[in-house]
Design an enzyme around this catalytic site. Structure first.
Site, mmCIF file in Angstrom:
data_model
loop_
_atom_site.group_PDB
_atom_site.id
_atom_site.type_symbol
_atom_site.label_atom_id
_atom_site.label_comp_id
_atom_site.label_asym_id
_atom_site.label_seq_id
_atom_site.Cartn_x
_atom_site.Cartn_y
_atom_site.Cartn_z
ATOM 1 N N LYS A 84 0.927 -1.359 0.124
ATOM 2 C CA LYS A 84 0.002 -0.192 -0.062
ATOM 3 C C LYS A 84 0.945 1.298 -0.059
ATOM 4 C CE LYS A 84 -3.769 2.022 2.665
ATOM 5 N NZ LYS A 84 -4.881 1.851 3.898
ATOM 6 N N SER A 159 -9.456 1.203 2.806
ATOM 7 C CA SER A 159 -8.738 2.068 2.052
ATOM 8 C C SER A 159 -7.720 1.386 1.079
ATOM 9 C CB SER A 159 -8.162 3.096 2.677
ATOM 10 O OG SER A 159 -7.486 2.796 3.831
ATOM 11 N N SER A 183 -9.721 -1.176 6.904
ATOM 12 C CA SER A 183 -9.345 -0.861 5.872
ATOM 13 C C SER A 183 -8.316 -1.984 5.188
ATOM 14 C CB SER A 183 -8.231 0.292 5.610
ATOM 15 O OG SER A 183 -9.095 1.516 5.416
HETATM 16 N N1 GLN Z 1 -13.090 3.371 6.380
HETATM 17 C C1 GLN Z 1 -12.439 3.796 7.684
HETATM 18 C C2 GLN Z 1 -12.289 5.287 7.365
HETATM 19 O O1 GLN Z 1 -12.580 5.944 6.578
HETATM 20 C C3 GLN Z 1 -11.217 3.066 7.989
HETATM 21 C C4 GLN Z 1 -10.185 3.333 7.174
HETATM 22 C C5 GLN Z 1 -8.911 2.777 7.465
HETATM 23 O O2 GLN Z 1 -9.019 1.596 8.176
HETATM 24 N N2 GLN Z 1 -7.745 3.166 7.089
HETATM 25 O O3 GLN Z 1 -11.661 5.820 8.424
#
Ligand code: GLN
Length: 493
Positions: A84, A159, A183
Site C-alpha cells: 500500500k 482504503s 481498511s
Molecule cells: N473506512 C474507515 C475510514 O474511512 C477506515 C479506514 C482505515 O482503516 N484506514 O476511516
C-alpha cells in the site's frame, strides 16, 4: 471433505528451491500481470519492473544484506508482493494516494518492509488507496478509484483497495495494507480474499504514514490463511523504532493450522445481525456458523452492548488524531508546495488547500472541532470514555468464547459513485470493523461465498489480544471445507 492445504508461498518456495523455476521468472510474470491488468483495475500507482527483476536475480543468487542472508530457501524467497502506498519503501514513491505527497520518495524502509526484504520478498509496486487511508471505497484517491476485479463497475472497498484488488486478481499472492478502522478486512471481504488486522502493537508502525496512531496497524492480504500467517510471522514483533510494539513473542503461526477446532467456542453477537445487514450476507455468514458447528466448535451467545456507539466513537477519535498527524504537511518539509504564494501563511494555506482532497479536509475540520476548547469534553473525552467501555465489552465477551464471528461488511461491493455524496452512508460501512481497532484486538476477514449477483461475501473473526494463532486456526479449518475458491472474471494467467 478436507481439501489440500493451500499455500502459494510454499508452492513458490518449493518450485524455486528445486530449480523448477527461478525467482526472476516468478517476479517477471507477476510484473507482467500487474502491467497488463492495471489499465482496468488502477490498483498500482507505481510498478517497479526493473528493480523487481534485479532483486529476483539477487534472491536467486543468495543475497547478503546488512542484516541477513536471503537464500532461495528463506521463508518469502522470490514471493512477489504489493505494498500500500502509505508504507515507506526506499527507492519507490509513497504518495498515500494524495496530491500533497505525490512526489515524495522516502529515504528509508518501514520496519515491516525491512523484514519482508530480509525474508526474500520482492516488492513489485505500490498500491492505490484512499487518500491518507481515509475511506471505505477507494474513491478518495487523488489518482482515481481502484476497480473491483469481480465487477469493474464496483468498488474494491477501502482504503487498501489496490492491495486487495492485486491479490484478488492473482497479480501477487500476498500484499500489505493498513487497517485503522477496517481498511484491510473490508476490502478483503469485498474482493473475496483473506485480510488480517493484527493486535495493536503486534507490528511496527515505523514507516507507516500516520493516520490515527492509536488505531493504525499494518495488515496482510492473501488468497489463503496459511500465506497470511506466513507473512505475519515475518513482519511481527518488537521494534525499538516503535514504542507501541509489544515485547510479546511471535509464535509459529503455521503450526496452529491443525484443522482441529473441537475445543474452541465461537461467540455469536445476535444483536449485530439486525438492521442494515444485506440478506445474502446474513445467509452466508449464518451458513459459516453452521459449518463451524459441524466442525465441532461450540457456538455461544455473546453481547457487545456498546458496539452500537462504535461508528460515532471511531469518527471522533480517528478524525481528532488525523487532524494532529496531518498538521505536518505544510509545504515545507514534504512533497507538494503551492506555487507563487506571496508570503508564508498563504503558502501554508494554499498548499493544504490544493494538496488535500475533500474527504481529508472534512476529517481535519471534524477532528479540529472535536478537540477544540469547549467541545473537547463533549466529544473527544466522551469518545475516549466510550472506547474504554467498548474494550470492557470485549473483555467480558471473551470470558465465554475464544473468538467472535460477525459479517465483515454489511453489504457486498457497491457501485462506484453510489455513496460518494453521502459521507455518513459511507461511514456506516465500517460498522463491523471499527470495533477491533477501538479495542485493539485482532480481526481476520474470511471469504465465505458469493451473493446472488456473484459478488464476494466475507465473515470476520475477532479474538482477544495476541490470539492471531486461534483466528488462523479457525479460518483455516473453515477454508479446508471449501472445495473450491471462486476466481474473479479479471484474473492473471
Ligand atoms: N473506512 C474507515 C475510514 O474511512 C477506515 C479506514 C482505515 O482503516 N484506514 O476511516
Amino acid at each position: 471433505m478436507a481439501s489440500e492445504i493451500k499455500s502459494e508461498i510454499e508452492l513458490l518456495r518449493t518450485r524455486i528451491s528445486s530449480g523448477a523455476t527461478t525467482a526472476r521468472a516468478v517476479v517477471e510474470s507477476s510484473v507482467n500481470a500487474a502491467q497488463k491488468l492495471n489499465g482496468m483495475l488502477n490498483a498500482f500507482l507505481e510498478i517497479d519492473r526493473l528493480g523487481a527483476l534485479k532483486r529476483g536475480d539477487e534472491v536467486q543468487k543468495g543475497n547478503r544484506s546488512p542484516n541477513a542472508v536471503t537464500t532461495p530457501a528463506s521463508s518469502l524467497a522470490g514471493v512477489p508482493m504489493a505494498i500500500k502506498d502509505n508504507l515507506c519503501v526506499r527507492g519507490m514513491q509513497t504518495s498515500c494516494g494524495s496530491r500533497i505527497l505525490s512526489d515524495y520518495h522516502p529515504p528509508y524502509n518501514a520496519t515491516v518492509i525491512e523484514r519482508l526484504l530480509e525474508a526474500g520478498a520482492i516488492i513489485i509496486g505500490k498500491t492505490n488507496c484512499d487518500e491518507f487511508a481515509m475511506g471505505s471505497s477507494n474513491e478518495n484517491s487523488a489518482f482515481g478509484p481502484v476497480k473491483n476485479p469481480w465487477d469493474l463497475r464496483r468498488v474494491p472497498g477501502g482504503s487498501s483497495g489496490g492491495s486487495a484488488a492485486a491479490v484478488a486478481a492473482g497479480i501477487v499472492p500476498v500484499a500489505l495494507g493498513s487497517d485503522t478502522g477496517g481498511s484491510v478486512r473490508q476490502p478483503a471481504s469485498l474482493c473475496g480474499i483473506f485480510g488480517l488486522k493484527p493486535t495493536y502493537g503486534r507490528n511496527s508502525r515505523y514507516g507507516l504514514v500516520a493516520f490515527a496512531s492509536s488505531l493504525d496497524q499494518v495488515g496482510v492480504f492473501g488468497r489463503s490463511v496459511r500465506d497470511v500467517a506466513t507473512v505475519l510471522e515475518v513482519i511481527a514483533g518488537r521494534d525499538p523504532q516503535d514504542a507501541t510494539t509489544a515485547n510479546v513473542p511471535v509464535p509459529d503461526y503455521s503450526a496452529a493450522l491443525t484443522g482441529d477446532i473441537k475445543s474452541l467456542r465461537i461467540g455469536f453477537p445476535r444483536a449485530l445481525f439486525g438492521e442494515g445487514l444485506d440478506g445474502d450476507v446474513r445467509t452466508a455468514v449464518e451458513n459459516a456458523i453452521d459449518t463451524y458447528r459441524d466442525l465441532g466448535a461450540e457456538i455461544v451467545d455473546v453481547e457487545l452492548p456498546r458496539a452500537e456507539y462504535c461508528i460515532a466513537v471511531y469518527y471522533i477519535i480517528a478524525t481528532a488524531e488525523a487532524s494532529s498527524n496531518l498538521a505536518r504537511y505544510d509545504g515545507v518539509r514534504y512533497g507538494f508546495r503551492a506555487e507563487d504564494a506571496p508570503e508564508l501563511r498563504s503558502m501554508y494555506r494554499r498548499t493544504r488547500d490544493e494538496g488535500f482532497g475533500p474527504e481529508v479536509k472534512r476529517r481535519i475540520m471534524l477532528g479540529t472541532y472535536v478537540l477544540s476548547a469547549g467541545y473537547y469534553d463533549a466529544y473527544y473525552r466522551k469518545a475516549q470514555q466510550a472506547r474504554a467501555l467498548l474494550r470492557e465489552d470485549f473483555r467480558k465477551a471473551f470470558e465465554s468464547c475464544d473468538a467472535i464471528i460477525t459479517p465483515t461488511a454489511p453489504t457486498p461491493a457497491f457501485l462506484l459513485g453510489e455513496k460518494v455524496d453521502d459521507p455518513l452512508a459511507m461511514y456506516l460501512n465500517d460498522v463491523y470493523t471499527v470495533t477491533a481497532n477501538l479495542a485493539g484486538v485482532p480481526g481476520l476477514s474470511v471469504p465465505c461465498g458469493l451473493s446472488a449477483d456473484r459478488l464476494p461475501i466475507g465473515f470476520q473473526l475477532l479474538g482477544p489480544y495476541w490470539s492471531e494463532s486461534e483466528l488462523f486456526k479457525l479460518a483455516d479449518a473453515y477454508e479446508r471445507t471449501q472445495s473450491f475458491i471462486a476466481r474473479p472474471p479479471i484474473y492473471a494467467g
